[in-house]
Design an enzyme around this catalytic site. Structure first.
Site, PDB file in Angstrom:
ATOM      1  N   TRP A 132       0.691  32.623 -30.662  1.00  0.00           N
ATOM      2  CA  TRP A 132       0.532  33.951 -30.373  1.00  0.00           C
ATOM      3  C   TRP A 132      -0.299  33.720 -29.020  1.00  0.00           C
ATOM      4  O   TRP A 132      -1.648  33.494 -29.021  1.00  0.00           O
ATOM      5  CB  TRP A 132      -0.164  34.953 -31.215  1.00  0.00           C
ATOM      6  CG  TRP A 132       0.075  36.283 -30.664  1.00  0.00           C
ATOM      7  CD1 TRP A 132       0.988  37.066 -30.061  1.00  0.00           C
ATOM      8  CD2 TRP A 132      -1.230  37.399 -30.889  1.00  0.00           C
ATOM      9  NE1 TRP A 132       0.346  38.472 -29.856  1.00  0.00           N
ATOM     10  CE2 TRP A 132      -0.997  38.531 -30.407  1.00  0.00           C
ATOM     11  CE3 TRP A 132      -2.409  37.368 -31.676  1.00  0.00           C
ATOM     12  CZ2 TRP A 132      -1.773  39.641 -30.351  1.00  0.00           C
ATOM     13  CZ3 TRP A 132      -3.168  38.070 -31.427  1.00  0.00           C
ATOM     14  CH2 TRP A 132      -2.947  39.495 -30.978  1.00  0.00           C
ATOM     15  N   ASP A 134      -3.827  33.637 -39.855  1.00  0.00           N
ATOM     16  CA  ASP A 134      -3.343  34.948 -39.307  1.00  0.00           C
ATOM     17  C   ASP A 134      -2.365  35.338 -40.230  1.00  0.00           C
ATOM     18  O   ASP A 134      -1.208  34.636 -39.979  1.00  0.00           O
ATOM     19  CB  ASP A 134      -3.200  34.539 -37.812  1.00  0.00           C
ATOM     20  CG  ASP A 134      -3.249  36.152 -37.150  1.00  0.00           C
ATOM     21  OD1 ASP A 134      -2.992  37.230 -38.014  1.00  0.00           O
ATOM     22  OD2 ASP A 134      -2.958  36.044 -35.878  1.00  0.00           O
ATOM     23  N   ALA A 183       0.192  38.583 -40.132  1.00  0.00           N
ATOM     24  CA  ALA A 183       0.526  39.800 -39.576  1.00  0.00           C
ATOM     25  C   ALA A 183       2.122  40.300 -39.860  1.00  0.00           C
ATOM     26  O   ALA A 183       2.117  41.112 -39.621  1.00  0.00           O
ATOM     27  CB  ALA A 183       0.340  39.389 -38.077  1.00  0.00           C
ATOM     28  N   LYS A 238       2.181  45.812 -38.725  1.00  0.00           N
ATOM     29  CA  LYS A 238       3.839  45.663 -38.837  1.00  0.00           C
ATOM     30  C   LYS A 238       4.341  46.078 -40.377  1.00  0.00           C
ATOM     31  O   LYS A 238       5.363  46.968 -40.436  1.00  0.00           O
ATOM     32  CB  LYS A 238       4.137  44.267 -38.774  1.00  0.00           C
ATOM     33  CG  LYS A 238       3.376  43.468 -37.500  1.00  0.00           C
ATOM     34  CD  LYS A 238       3.728  43.883 -36.268  1.00  0.00           C
ATOM     35  CE  LYS A 238       2.987  43.482 -35.203  1.00  0.00           C
ATOM     36  NZ  LYS A 238       2.230  42.683 -34.479  1.00  0.00           N
TER      37      LYS A 238
HETATM   38  C1  LMR Z   1       3.663  40.495 -30.507  1.00  0.00           C
HETATM   39  O1  LMR Z   1       3.482  39.368 -30.460  1.00  0.00           O
HETATM   40  O2  LMR Z   1       4.459  41.011 -29.606  1.00  0.00           O
HETATM   41  C2  LMR Z   1       2.623  41.439 -31.127  1.00  0.00           C
HETATM   42  O3  LMR Z   1       2.007  40.813 -31.972  1.00  0.00           O
HETATM   43  C3  LMR Z   1       2.143  42.525 -30.272  1.00  0.00           C
HETATM   44  C4  LMR Z   1       1.086  41.967 -29.491  1.00  0.00           C
HETATM   45  O4  LMR Z   1       0.065  42.680 -29.387  1.00  0.00           O
HETATM   46  O5  LMR Z   1       1.355  41.203 -28.845  1.00  0.00           O
END
Ligand code: LMR
Length: 395
Positions: free
Chosen positions: A127, A208, A210, A243
């Site tokens: 991410w 992590d 999520a 989520k």
């Molecule tokens: C994403 O990866 O799109 C989500 O986790 C939202 C974000 O905050 O980036």
């Protein structure tokens, strides 16, 4: 003083959100930010959350401060949801945080307090905000190989080799399930091999998680986290409720720190409380209270689990439909991995130019690395996407 400020690099996911909103074309398709959308393109408030909020309005008698760690009942309920009975409760220190991002940030902070020489090992890719936060904190980080572009799966040998080269005490950031951005995940057997390498090198896991409940189900999606928490004396876990409870804007998350024993957990807990106090004092409570109510009330919980299951199976069906359409349109099995991936995201392996022409010529928005949010699709838009992909590929 503000004349000394400089523009900051745009977050590519959030920039895409704005570009999509500004696009006047009819029929545009948003496969960008990781927000669940139903077949009508809406992100509804989940039924159980609505019910919990109504009950809160009726029953809540005060808005006075909770503790620095947040409501202990939230920590207990989330501990049970994520960890099950994998570790003794008295080994787990926890703080409620503003969303999963808050938990990630606090996890990095406590890791640095515990080990000032720590280097954080992140998957390539991860991410983007993981790396961005680490850069901002000036916390050293290095990538380990993770995604195999050629197969759409995990580059497992590369991953093991890179972890074997990490230095003792380094923090290895792993995704609990539904890897973001790739959608490619470790199998239970593979996680055991990862654990063996990490253990041999004296590395510390941070998970992590999520998207629990978006992949293979609530318990199956927690399996990696539970294995890691069981295998090591210390483990950090950043869990998000954004989520799976659909409470994105309520900023509901938790950082859990598994310690070697109850005495160590006491000091860890004090450190986590201190970190909350230095950063924002008390964590937000509204979302956490609704989540706690749902997890501890059998009727609300059953309804939440049922709705979450609809979300999960809906995304799986879209995955299968997209893989089938792409197979047919491109006359190849190149995209079969879409059906094997889990969670909201898949990285398709398209070039930046192809992603750009999907946006410019077809009004289809995906992240520049060709990550798509499966939940941005519905039965009718899957063929539109598949046709557009085949076109930009010249298939
Ligand atoms: C994403 O990866 O799109 C989500 O986790 C939202 C974000 O905050 O980036």
């Amino acid at each position: 003083m503000f004349e000394h400020l400089q523009d900051q690099p745009a977050d590519k996911i959030l920039a895409l959100m704005s570009a999509y909103r500004a696009d006047p074309r009819n029929g545009k398709i948003d496969l960008g930010v990781g927000v669940y959308k139903n077949a009508e393109g809406k992100t509804p408030v989940m039924r159980a959350i609505k019910a919990a909020e109504r009950r809160l309005v009726e029953e809540q008698e005060t808005k006075s401060y909770t503790g620095l760690a947040g409501d202990p009942a939230f920590a207990a309920a989330m501990g049970a949801l994520v960890l099950g009975d994998a570790v003794a409760r008295d080994r787990v220190a926890a703080i409620a945080t503003p969303g999963g991002t808050g938990a990630v940030r606090m996890g990095f902070e406590v890791a640095r307090m515990a080990n000032p020489d720590v280097t954080v090992r992140v998957s390539a890719p991860t991410w983007p905000n993981h790396n961005s936060i680490l850069k901002f904190m000036k916390l050293p980080f290095k990538e380990y190989r993770y995604f195999d572009e050629a197969t759409g799966g995990v580059d497992f040998d590369g991953m093991l080799q890179d972890l074997a080269g990490a230095k003792a005490g380094d923090l290895v950031l792993l995704h609990g399930c539904c890897h973001n951005p790739t959608g490619a995940n470790l199998t239970p057997d593979q996680i055991d091999e990862v654990i063996a390498v990490m253990d041999g090198r004296g590395l510390v896991p941070m998970v992590d998680i999520a998207y629990q409940g978006f992949g293979d189900g609530l318990d199956a999606d927690a399996a990696v986290t539970r294995r890691l928490a069981t295998a090591f004396d210390n483990c950090l876990i950043a869990a998000s409720c954004s989520k799976n409870f659909g409470v994105y804007r309520e900023r509901t998350g938790i950082l859990m720190a598994v310690s070697a024993d109850a005495a160590e957990a006491g000091t860890t807990q004090q450190t986590l409380d201190y970190l909350n106090r230095q950063t924002y004092s008390f964590p937000p409570d509204h979302g956490a209270r609704c989540v706690t109510m749902i997890l501890t009330d059998p009727a609300l919980r059953a309804d939440w689990e049922a709705e979450l299951e609809e979300v999960r199976t809906g995304m799986l069906a879209l995955r299968q439909q997209l893989a089938d359409e792409l197979r047919q349109r491109t006359n190849s099995d190149r995209f079969d991995f879409v059906a094997r991936h889990r969670g909201m995201f898949s990285r398709l392996g398209l070039s930046p130019d192809q992603v750009e022409s999907l946006r410019a010529d077809h009004a289809i928005y995906m992240v520049g690395d060709s990550r798509i949010n499966i939940a941005g699709l519905n039965r009718d838009t899957v063929p539109v996407l598949a046709k557009a992909i085949a076109q930009v590929l010249g298939a």
